[in-house]
Structure formats: C-alpha cells, structure tokens
Motif scaffolding. Structure first.
Motif, mmCIF file in Angstrom:
data_model
loop_
_atom_site.group_PDB
_atom_site.id
_atom_site.type_symbol
_atom_site.label_atom_id
_atom_site.label_comp_id
_atom_site.label_asym_id
_atom_site.label_seq_id
_atom_site.Cartn_x
_atom_site.Cartn_y
_atom_site.Cartn_z
ATOM 1 N N PRO A 68 30.811 49.411 31.963
ATOM 2 C CA PRO A 68 30.443 50.166 33.171
ATOM 3 C C PRO A 68 28.931 50.151 33.456
ATOM 4 C CG PRO A 68 32.056 51.395 31.903
ATOM 5 C CD PRO A 68 31.681 50.203 31.076
ATOM 6 N N LEU A 69 28.127 50.302 32.403
ATOM 7 C CA LEU A 69 26.675 50.303 32.604
ATOM 8 C C LEU A 69 26.184 48.941 33.095
ATOM 9 C CD1 LEU A 69 24.044 51.856 32.455
ATOM 10 C CD2 LEU A 69 23.853 51.217 30.052
ATOM 11 N N TYR A 70 26.723 47.872 32.522
ATOM 12 C CA TYR A 70 26.351 46.517 32.939
ATOM 13 C C TYR A 70 26.750 46.293 34.399
ATOM 14 C CZ TYR A 70 26.271 41.450 33.284
ATOM 15 O OH TYR A 70 26.023 40.168 33.690
ATOM 16 N N ARG A 71 27.957 46.744 34.778
ATOM 17 C CA ARG A 71 28.426 46.570 36.157
ATOM 18 C C ARG A 71 27.508 47.292 37.148
ATOM 19 N NH1 ARG A 71 33.792 47.631 34.081
ATOM 20 N NH2 ARG A 71 33.841 49.549 35.276
ATOM 21 N N VAL A 72 27.126 48.515 36.803
ATOM 22 C CA VAL A 72 26.227 49.276 37.692
ATOM 23 C C VAL A 72 24.891 48.546 37.835
ATOM 24 C CG1 VAL A 72 24.866 51.401 37.894
ATOM 25 C CG2 VAL A 72 27.272 51.539 37.327
ATOM 26 N N THR A 73 24.337 48.069 36.710
ATOM 27 C CA THR A 73 23.054 47.357 36.736
ATOM 28 C C THR A 73 23.134 46.118 37.618
ATOM 29 O OG1 THR A 73 22.587 48.127 34.498
ATOM 30 C CG2 THR A 73 21.279 46.298 35.289
ATOM 31 N N GLN A 74 24.207 45.338 37.466
ATOM 32 C CA GLN A 74 24.370 44.119 38.253
ATOM 33 C C GLN A 74 24.545 44.422 39.737
ATOM 34 O OE1 GLN A 74 23.072 42.242 35.630
ATOM 35 N NE2 GLN A 74 23.994 40.782 37.021
ATOM 36 N N LYS A 75 25.279 45.486 40.040
ATOM 37 C CA LYS A 75 25.499 45.859 41.445
ATOM 38 C C LYS A 75 24.194 46.339 42.091
ATOM 39 C CE LYS A 75 30.413 46.653 41.120
ATOM 40 N NZ LYS A 75 31.485 47.052 41.994
ATOM 41 N N LEU A 76 23.370 47.023 41.318
ATOM 42 C CA LEU A 76 22.056 47.430 41.837
ATOM 43 C C LEU A 76 21.193 46.207 42.142
ATOM 44 C CD1 LEU A 76 21.237 50.534 39.611
ATOM 45 C CD2 LEU A 76 21.616 50.524 42.085
ATOM 46 N N LYS A 77 21.274 45.200 41.248
ATOM 47 C CA LYS A 77 20.522 43.963 41.493
ATOM 48 C C LYS A 77 21.030 43.256 42.746
ATOM 49 C CE LYS A 77 19.126 42.964 36.748
ATOM 50 N NZ LYS A 77 19.312 42.106 35.570
ATOM 51 N N GLU A 78 22.353 43.239 42.930
ATOM 52 C CA GLU A 78 22.938 42.622 44.128
ATOM 53 C C GLU A 78 22.497 43.372 45.387
ATOM 54 O OE1 GLU A 78 24.728 39.817 44.685
ATOM 55 O OE2 GLU A 78 24.309 39.388 42.573
ATOM 56 N N ALA A 79 22.494 44.710 45.297
ATOM 57 C CA ALA A 79 22.071 45.515 46.453
ATOM 58 C C ALA A 79 20.605 45.252 46.785
ATOM 59 C CB ALA A 79 22.296 47.000 46.168
ATOM 60 N N LYS A 80 19.782 45.112 45.771
ATOM 61 C CA LYS A 80 18.359 44.819 45.979
ATOM 62 C C LYS A 80 18.187 43.486 46.700
ATOM 63 C CE LYS A 80 14.305 43.595 43.212
ATOM 64 N NZ LYS A 80 13.751 43.541 41.860
ATOM 65 N N LYS A 81 18.888 42.435 46.213
ATOM 66 C CA LYS A 81 18.810 41.118 46.862
ATOM 67 C C LYS A 81 19.293 41.191 48.304
ATOM 68 C CE LYS A 81 21.052 38.449 44.026
ATOM 69 N NZ LYS A 81 21.667 37.300 43.333
ATOM 70 N N ALA A 82 20.418 41.887 48.506
ATOM 71 C CA ALA A 82 20.986 41.995 49.851
ATOM 72 C C ALA A 82 20.043 42.742 50.793
ATOM 73 C CB ALA A 82 22.344 42.706 49.791
#
Length: 197
Positions: free
Chosen positions: A108-122
């Motif tokens: 779960p922590l890894y998924r949240v971190t990756q989604k935050l990175k995706e949101a930043k790029k987007a």
C-alpha cells in the motif's frame, strides 16, 4: 516645501511619466504627473544604475512605479509544488483523478508513493499544455494592455481603443486573480525563487 529642501531629487525615469489619468468615460480626459520616486545623494552613490520605470496603468488610474536595479539573480533547482491557483481550473481534478487511477502493484505504501509520482508528472504536463504558464501569460496580457494604453495616450479620444482596453482589462482581471492566489501562497512559504516547472 520642495523635495530639494530635504536634499531629495527625482530618480532617473523611463516610460510615460504622466502617471495619472481620470479614466473619464465622457471624453473629458486629464493626464498628470502625480507619482514620482525621490532619492537622496547616498542612494545615487550606492545604486548609480537604478532608475524608476513608469508602467501603464493597467486596472488603476495611477501608473505603477517600479525601481529597477542591474543586479538581478536567479536560482536554478526548484522542487515541485502544488499551486493553489490551479484549483481555479476544474480540469485539474480530472488530471489528478486519471493519474491516481493508474494501476500499481506492490505494498500500500509503495502504491501511494507511485501514484503521487504519477500525479506530479501529470500535473506538470497539464500545467504546461492546458493551464498554461502564468509567468508567460500574465506578462503577455500586461504587455497587450500596455500597448493599448500606450495608443490611448497618443489618441485619448479614440472610442475603439477605449473599447479594446475594456475587453483586455477583463482578461487581465481573470489572470490577475490567478496571479494573486499564486503570490499569496508563495508569501507563506520559504521556497522563494523563480516559478519554473
């Protein structure tokens, strides 16, 4: 009492020095030099290349006076920050939602971190392609308003120019709202610097 009685002198000026107009809609236009920057001899010794730049009125009836120096500095590396002004555009919510729905496998922590990175790029892409860079748009709108007001200074009775000025002021007000939100946010934090993404 004259400024010279206090050992003050007008700072060297650039631009349209008639810094006030009555913004009359009836055609009874008046222009005056009401605003000026006064300095003493110590200022002139310490800042010999400084000057007072008169800008066009924008939304006010007074011209802003901006004292210019030749020693501007810039920073390079700037971290990503979410800007409150983005919330003025409803498509930012869709952008974040799409990024957040990206499938990620892991804890779960890894998924949240990756989604935050995706949101930043987007958000970076969305800011560039959809919202637009306010640091480019705001000066461009200001320049267009300045150009119209410069023409008005030469032809104050031209109604077409006056109408064009009103339309440009409306666009500028919307942009100024975004700028105000940006600077309000920036004034409360320590990450001062150029706003590049």
């Amino acid at each position: 009492m004259a400024p010279s009685d206090n050992y003050l002198t007008d700072l060297r000026a650039h631009g349209q020095t008639l810094s006030w107009n009555n913004s009359s809609k009836s055609g009874n236009w008046k222009l005056r030099r009401l605003d000026r920057a006064l300095v003493n001899s110590e200022w002139l010794v310490n800042y010999p290349r400084s000057f007072n730049a008169y800008h066009h009125q924008g939304l006010s009836d007074h011209s802003p006076l901006i004292i210019q120096f030749d020693n501007a500095t810039t920073n390079s590396k700037i971290p990503f920050r979410f800007l409150s002004m983005w919330l003025e555009d409803s498509s930012v919510y869709e952008c974040v939602q799409r990024a957040w729905q990206t499938p990620v496998i892991g804890s779960p922590l890894y998924r949240v971190t990756q989604k935050l990175k995706e949101a930043k790029k987007a958000l970076k892409t969305w800011n560039h392609d959809v919202f637009g860079r306010i640091d480019i748009q705001a000066p461009l709108l200001r320049q267009q308003l300045d150009d119209i007001q410069c023409q008005i200074a030469s032809s104050p009775t031209d109604l077409n120019l006056r109408n064009a000025e009103e339309i440009m002021k409306d666009s500028y007000i919307k942009m100024a709202r975004k700028e105000e939100i940006f600077f309000k946010q920036k004034s409360r934090v320590q990450w001062l610097g150029p706003w590049r993404f």
